[in-house]
Design a protein around this motif. Sequence first.
Motif, PDB file in Angstrom:
ATOM      1  N   UNK A  13       0.844  -1.202   0.000  1.00  0.00           N
ATOM      2  CA  UNK A  13       0.000   0.000   0.000  1.00  0.00           C
ATOM      3  C   UNK A  13       0.877   1.249   0.000  1.00  0.00           C
ATOM      4  N   UNK A  14       0.544   2.177  -0.892  1.00  0.00           N
ATOM      5  CA  UNK A  14       1.243   3.448  -0.936  1.00  0.00           C
ATOM      6  C   UNK A  14       2.544   3.437  -1.713  1.00  0.00           C
ATOM      7  N   UNK A  15       2.799   2.355  -2.501  1.00  0.00           N
ATOM      8  CA  UNK A  15       4.088   2.273  -3.196  1.00  0.00           C
ATOM      9  C   UNK A  15       3.949   2.373  -4.720  1.00  0.00           C
ATOM     10  N   UNK A  16       2.773   2.759  -5.210  1.00  0.00           N
ATOM     11  CA  UNK A  16       2.593   2.827  -6.666  1.00  0.00           C
ATOM     12  C   UNK A  16       3.647   3.700  -7.342  1.00  0.00           C
ATOM     13  N   UNK A  17       3.948   4.847  -6.756  1.00  0.00           N
ATOM     14  CA  UNK A  17       4.897   5.775  -7.385  1.00  0.00           C
ATOM     15  C   UNK A  17       6.271   5.131  -7.534  1.00  0.00           C
ATOM     16  N   UNK A  18       6.729   4.436  -6.501  1.00  0.00           N
ATOM     17  CA  UNK A  18       8.041   3.776  -6.578  1.00  0.00           C
ATOM     18  C   UNK A  18       8.022   2.647  -7.616  1.00  0.00           C
ATOM     19  N   UNK A  19       6.929   1.897  -7.660  1.00  0.00           N
ATOM     20  CA  UNK A  19       6.803   0.816  -8.634  1.00  0.00           C
ATOM     21  C   UNK A  19       6.836   1.382 -10.050  1.00  0.00           C
ATOM     22  N   UNK A  20       6.119   2.475 -10.281  1.00  0.00           N
ATOM     23  CA  UNK A  20       6.105   3.083 -11.618  1.00  0.00           C
ATOM     24  C   UNK A  20       7.496   3.555 -12.026  1.00  0.00           C
ATOM     25  N   UNK A  21       8.242   4.124 -11.107  1.00  0.00           N
ATOM     26  CA  UNK A  21       9.601   4.578 -11.437  1.00  0.00           C
ATOM     27  C   UNK A  21      10.475   3.404 -11.850  1.00  0.00           C
ATOM     28  N   UNK A  22      10.357   2.309 -11.136  1.00  0.00           N
ATOM     29  CA  UNK A  22      11.139   1.123 -11.485  1.00  0.00           C
ATOM     30  C   UNK A  22      10.722   0.555 -12.841  1.00  0.00           C
ATOM     31  N   UNK A  38      -1.012  -0.276 -15.897  1.00  0.00           N
ATOM     32  CA  UNK A  38      -2.182   0.293 -15.235  1.00  0.00           C
ATOM     33  C   UNK A  38      -2.174  -0.070 -13.747  1.00  0.00           C
ATOM     34  N   UNK A  39      -2.935   0.698 -12.963  1.00  0.00           N
ATOM     35  CA  UNK A  39      -3.169   0.340 -11.559  1.00  0.00           C
ATOM     36  C   UNK A  39      -4.668   0.188 -11.338  1.00  0.00           C
ATOM     37  N   UNK A 195      -6.625   2.124 -14.239  1.00  0.00           N
ATOM     38  CA  UNK A 195      -6.283   3.478 -14.707  1.00  0.00           C
ATOM     39  C   UNK A 195      -4.850   3.444 -15.224  1.00  0.00           C
ATOM     40  N   UNK A 196      -4.572   4.043 -16.388  1.00  0.00           N
ATOM     41  CA  UNK A 196      -3.232   3.991 -16.928  1.00  0.00           C
ATOM     42  C   UNK A 196      -2.220   4.728 -16.046  1.00  0.00           C
ATOM     43  N   UNK A 197      -1.022   4.150 -15.927  1.00  0.00           N
ATOM     44  CA  UNK A 197       0.105   4.874 -15.328  1.00  0.00           C
ATOM     45  C   UNK A 197       0.504   6.014 -16.256  1.00  0.00           C
ATOM     46  N   UNK A 198       1.125   7.054 -15.724  1.00  0.00           N
ATOM     47  CA  UNK A 198       1.459   8.222 -16.562  1.00  0.00           C
ATOM     48  C   UNK A 198       2.301   7.899 -17.784  1.00  0.00           C
ATOM     49  N   UNK A 199       3.140   6.873 -17.705  1.00  0.00           N
ATOM     50  CA  UNK A 199       4.053   6.538 -18.812  1.00  0.00           C
ATOM     51  C   UNK A 199       3.513   5.437 -19.714  1.00  0.00           C
ATOM     52  N   UNK A 200       2.300   4.928 -19.457  1.00  0.00           N
ATOM     53  CA  UNK A 200       1.783   3.789 -20.197  1.00  0.00           C
ATOM     54  C   UNK A 200       1.619   4.123 -21.676  1.00  0.00           C
ATOM     55  N   UNK A 201       2.132   3.293 -22.583  1.00  0.00           N
ATOM     56  CA  UNK A 201       1.921   3.536 -24.016  1.00  0.00           C
ATOM     57  C   UNK A 201       0.437   3.486 -24.395  1.00  0.00           C
ATOM     58  N   UNK A 202      -0.332   2.600 -23.758  1.00  0.00           N
ATOM     59  CA  UNK A 202      -1.787   2.614 -23.884  1.00  0.00           C
ATOM     60  C   UNK A 202      -2.351   3.426 -22.730  1.00  0.00           C
ATOM     61  N   UNK A 203      -3.010   4.516 -23.055  1.00  0.00           N
ATOM     62  CA  UNK A 203      -3.539   5.370 -21.985  1.00  0.00           C
ATOM     63  C   UNK A 203      -4.748   6.129 -22.457  1.00  0.00           C
TER      64      UNK A 203
END
Length: 203
Positions: A13-22, A38-39, A195-203
């Motif tokens: 919980x609360x780690x989406x941002x770190x996961x997206x960076x990785x 997506x998340x 919901x798409x992550x900010x960097x997702x090619x499909x968004x």
Amino acid sequence: MTLYDTVTLTVKIGTNAQVFESLKASGNPPGSTLLGCWYSDIGALGKVMVLRGFESEAALVNERKRLLLEGNPFGCGEFVVDVKVESYALFPFLPPIEPAVHGGIYEMRVYGTKLASLQHTIDAWEQAVPQRTQRSPLIGAMYSLDGTVPRFLNIWPYASVDERSRIRAEAVKDGIWPPKGGPAHLTTMESTIYVPAPFSPLR
């Protein structure tokens, strides 16, 4: 590209941002292309789903081995509590999945089918999809190559949850969806809104 996998990470919980960076920094293994990330927003929460396309069966198998042996998916293993990897083949009448901008939400809908019903399902979808996609696009329909089979995944993008409800209701009312004879062959249905992550090619 007609072979794909989904990697669904259950994250702390609360780690989406770190996961997206990785995920952004991890790059594409040989023979693969990142198509979506997506998340989950409605359904089972705490999920991050990655969709990748593969140039060949060998590329898919090699990447599966690498993922298992390294044990640190996308370099974010410290934030992950569970990993689910599934392989899929695209319904043969559909074009390959390509990056695109479609809207605010994506519905990942998984169906189980009766034994010996998968080809019937593909045929029924082939007849119905052209009319259905006049209402909203279908990113892909794919049948699973592993795990609990037979089953298949539909990926539908929408601008909003309200748009999804409206379009689905209209398609049912007008008799263009679900495909004729399709539901009789289904055994299970499960939907998650992502919901798409900010960097997702499909968004």
